[in-house]
Motif scaffolding. Sequence first.
Motif, PDB file in Angstrom:
ATOM      1  N   GLU A  88       0.827  -1.204   0.000  1.00  0.00           N
ATOM      2  CA  GLU A  88       0.000   0.000   0.000  1.00  0.00           C
ATOM      3  C   GLU A  88       0.863   1.256   0.000  1.00  0.00           C
ATOM      4  OE1 GLU A  88      -3.151   2.618  -0.045  1.00  0.00           O
ATOM      5  OE2 GLU A  88      -3.078   0.469  -0.530  1.00  0.00           O
ATOM      6  N   ALA A  89       1.938   1.249   0.780  1.00  0.00           N
ATOM      7  CA  ALA A  89       2.820   2.421   0.824  1.00  0.00           C
ATOM      8  C   ALA A  89       3.429   2.700  -0.541  1.00  0.00           C
ATOM      9  CB  ALA A  89       3.926   2.211   1.864  1.00  0.00           C
ATOM     10  N   ALA A  90       3.838   1.648  -1.249  1.00  0.00           N
ATOM     11  CA  ALA A  90       4.438   1.828  -2.569  1.00  0.00           C
ATOM     12  C   ALA A  90       3.413   2.345  -3.574  1.00  0.00           C
ATOM     13  CB  ALA A  90       5.044   0.514  -3.052  1.00  0.00           C
ATOM     14  N   CYS A  91       2.221   1.740  -3.589  1.00  0.00           N
ATOM     15  CA  CYS A  91       1.187   2.168  -4.536  1.00  0.00           C
ATOM     16  C   CYS A  91       0.732   3.592  -4.239  1.00  0.00           C
ATOM     17  CB  CYS A  91       0.003   1.211  -4.485  1.00  0.00           C
ATOM     18  SG  CYS A  91       0.332  -0.431  -5.184  1.00  0.00           S
ATOM     19  N   ALA A  92       0.561   3.923  -2.971  1.00  0.00           N
ATOM     20  CA  ALA A  92       0.141   5.275  -2.602  1.00  0.00           C
ATOM     21  C   ALA A  92       1.212   6.291  -2.971  1.00  0.00           C
ATOM     22  CB  ALA A  92      -0.159   5.343  -1.109  1.00  0.00           C
ATOM     23  N   ALA A  93       2.480   5.911  -2.847  1.00  0.00           N
ATOM     24  CA  ALA A  93       3.567   6.821  -3.202  1.00  0.00           C
ATOM     25  C   ALA A  93       3.581   7.093  -4.700  1.00  0.00           C
ATOM     26  CB  ALA A  93       4.909   6.234  -2.754  1.00  0.00           C
ATOM     27  N   VAL A  94       3.287   6.073  -5.502  1.00  0.00           N
ATOM     28  CA  VAL A  94       3.200   6.273  -6.950  1.00  0.00           C
ATOM     29  C   VAL A  94       2.031   7.185  -7.286  1.00  0.00           C
ATOM     30  CG1 VAL A  94       2.720   5.107  -9.149  1.00  0.00           C
ATOM     31  CG2 VAL A  94       4.370   4.118  -7.552  1.00  0.00           C
ATOM     32  N   GLU A  95       0.891   6.968  -6.639  1.00  0.00           N
ATOM     33  CA  GLU A  95      -0.284   7.817  -6.875  1.00  0.00           C
ATOM     34  C   GLU A  95       0.002   9.277  -6.540  1.00  0.00           C
ATOM     35  OE1 GLU A  95      -4.109   4.886  -6.150  1.00  0.00           O
ATOM     36  OE2 GLU A  95      -3.100   5.721  -4.399  1.00  0.00           O
ATOM     37  N   ALA A  96       0.832   9.502  -5.528  1.00  0.00           N
ATOM     38  CA  ALA A  96       1.083  10.858  -5.037  1.00  0.00           C
ATOM     39  C   ALA A  96       2.202  11.573  -5.780  1.00  0.00           C
ATOM     40  CB  ALA A  96       1.401  10.818  -3.544  1.00  0.00           C
ATOM     41  N   LEU A  97       2.857  10.921  -6.738  1.00  0.00           N
ATOM     42  CA  LEU A  97       3.904  11.595  -7.492  1.00  0.00           C
ATOM     43  C   LEU A  97       3.357  12.883  -8.110  1.00  0.00           C
ATOM     44  CD1 LEU A  97       5.667   8.555  -9.183  1.00  0.00           C
ATOM     45  CD2 LEU A  97       6.786  10.285  -7.747  1.00  0.00           C
ATOM     46  N   PRO A  98       4.132  13.955  -8.130  1.00  0.00           N
ATOM     47  CA  PRO A  98       3.617  15.252  -8.582  1.00  0.00           C
ATOM     48  C   PRO A  98       3.574  15.433 -10.096  1.00  0.00           C
ATOM     49  CG  PRO A  98       5.882  15.492  -7.874  1.00  0.00           C
ATOM     50  CD  PRO A  98       5.486  14.073  -7.556  1.00  0.00           C
ATOM     51  N   PHE A  99       3.809  14.367 -10.829  1.00  0.00           N
ATOM     52  CA  PHE A  99       3.746  14.403 -12.291  1.00  0.00           C
ATOM     53  C   PHE A  99       2.993  13.167 -12.775  1.00  0.00           C
ATOM     54  CE2 PHE A  99       7.965  13.064 -10.754  1.00  0.00           C
ATOM     55  CZ  PHE A  99       7.926  11.715 -11.075  1.00  0.00           C
ATOM     56  N   PRO A 100       2.512  13.162 -14.013  1.00  0.00           N
ATOM     57  CA  PRO A 100       1.763  12.009 -14.520  1.00  0.00           C
ATOM     58  C   PRO A 100       2.608  10.740 -14.582  1.00  0.00           C
ATOM     59  CG  PRO A 100       1.385  13.940 -15.892  1.00  0.00           C
ATOM     60  CD  PRO A 100       2.523  14.283 -14.976  1.00  0.00           C
ATOM     61  N   THR A 101       1.932   9.611 -14.468  1.00  0.00           N
ATOM     62  CA  THR A 101       2.592   8.313 -14.575  1.00  0.00           C
ATOM     63  C   THR A 101       1.843   7.458 -15.592  1.00  0.00           C
ATOM     64  OG1 THR A 101       1.287   7.565 -12.673  1.00  0.00           O
ATOM     65  CG2 THR A 101       3.537   8.286 -12.236  1.00  0.00           C
ATOM     66  N   LEU A 102       2.606   6.652 -16.323  1.00  0.00           N
ATOM     67  CA  LEU A 102       2.051   5.807 -17.378  1.00  0.00           C
ATOM     68  C   LEU A 102       2.544   4.379 -17.191  1.00  0.00           C
ATOM     69  CD1 LEU A 102       0.707   5.321 -20.206  1.00  0.00           C
ATOM     70  CD2 LEU A 102       2.908   6.008 -21.211  1.00  0.00           C
ATOM     71  N   ALA A 103       1.623   3.437 -17.070  1.00  0.00           N
ATOM     72  CA  ALA A 103       1.990   2.020 -17.019  1.00  0.00           C
ATOM     73  C   ALA A 103       1.979   1.467 -18.433  1.00  0.00           C
ATOM     74  CB  ALA A 103       1.006   1.247 -16.144  1.00  0.00           C
ATOM     75  N   LEU A 104       3.121   0.927 -18.857  1.00  0.00           N
ATOM     76  CA  LEU A 104       3.224   0.241 -20.147  1.00  0.00           C
ATOM     77  C   LEU A 104       3.083  -1.249 -19.867  1.00  0.00           C
ATOM     78  CD1 LEU A 104       3.939  -0.302 -23.085  1.00  0.00           C
ATOM     79  CD2 LEU A 104       6.349   0.103 -22.507  1.00  0.00           C
ATOM     80  N   ILE A 105       2.010  -1.851 -20.374  1.00  0.00           N
ATOM     81  CA  ILE A 105       1.659  -3.216 -19.983  1.00  0.00           C
ATOM     82  C   ILE A 105       1.769  -4.159 -21.158  1.00  0.00           C
ATOM     83  CG2 ILE A 105      -0.155  -4.675 -19.000  1.00  0.00           C
ATOM     84  CD1 ILE A 105      -1.272  -1.943 -17.822  1.00  0.00           C
TER      85      ILE A 105
END
Length: 267
Positions: A88-105
């Motif tokens: 949860e800490a890792a996922c929440a930290a990714v969500e809180a990043l101050p710039f957009p994030t893109l998962a390449l799946i």
Amino acid sequence: MAGTISVSVENSVARLVLSNAERRNAISAGMWQQIADFAKSASQRGDIRIAILRGEGELAFSGGADISDFNGARADASGAQSYDDLVEAACAAVEALPFPTLALIRGACVGAGAALAASCDLRLAAADAFFAIPAARLGLGYDPRGLPRLLRAYGSQGTRTLFFTADRLSAQRAFELGGVDFLTEASEAEAAAEKLAKRIAENAPLTLKAAKLAIRAAEGAPHAVLAEARRATALANSSEDYREGRLAFAEKRAPRFTGVTRPHKPA
């Protein structure tokens, strides 16, 4: 320690790669900590405008939490809680990043891997990718804190289907549900992700930060996030980038944004 995380930054794009090829990029306890550490470090940098998260190779974004941890760190209820805290800490930290994030799946996006992908702002999937939440086949209680991000991605019925059947959800079906934002042929996925990241990185970073905060607040993030969004919006509106955007529009040219936050003096 099984698996590792590699990070590189080039042309304002950060690339985080899950590397645990023998286990289809399953994420070990140590890797979850590395993801959280990346997010903490990246949040303090001024040279990143977007991050791409992906798995090494073509077979999997991630096969989920590393099953080898289950008989050790996750062997009982207490251990499972501690492990869930780490995820949860890792996922929440990714969500809180101050710039957009893109998962390449590409390939498998399973269990905790699907949760990590759902933590990203956008998801681009190859047509041969698939998603699954196999908790019901393991007898594992899924951390309720992780449900909101899956609900945002797949909706109520899609999330029920993932959990109750524990079956695979095709990339096409995930796209129809909204869990995938961009669907491409497998051979085009990497190029498409890079092209999309470049396009986003060319936009005004202060505007993107303010928008991300406002979206998170609208989706039910703590009230403090709304206050932060208001401050970020004010910074964008008093920035050199706002002036540059207006000038570029008037001069019919591409804007050159810098992310400078100091107020500009009226012309």
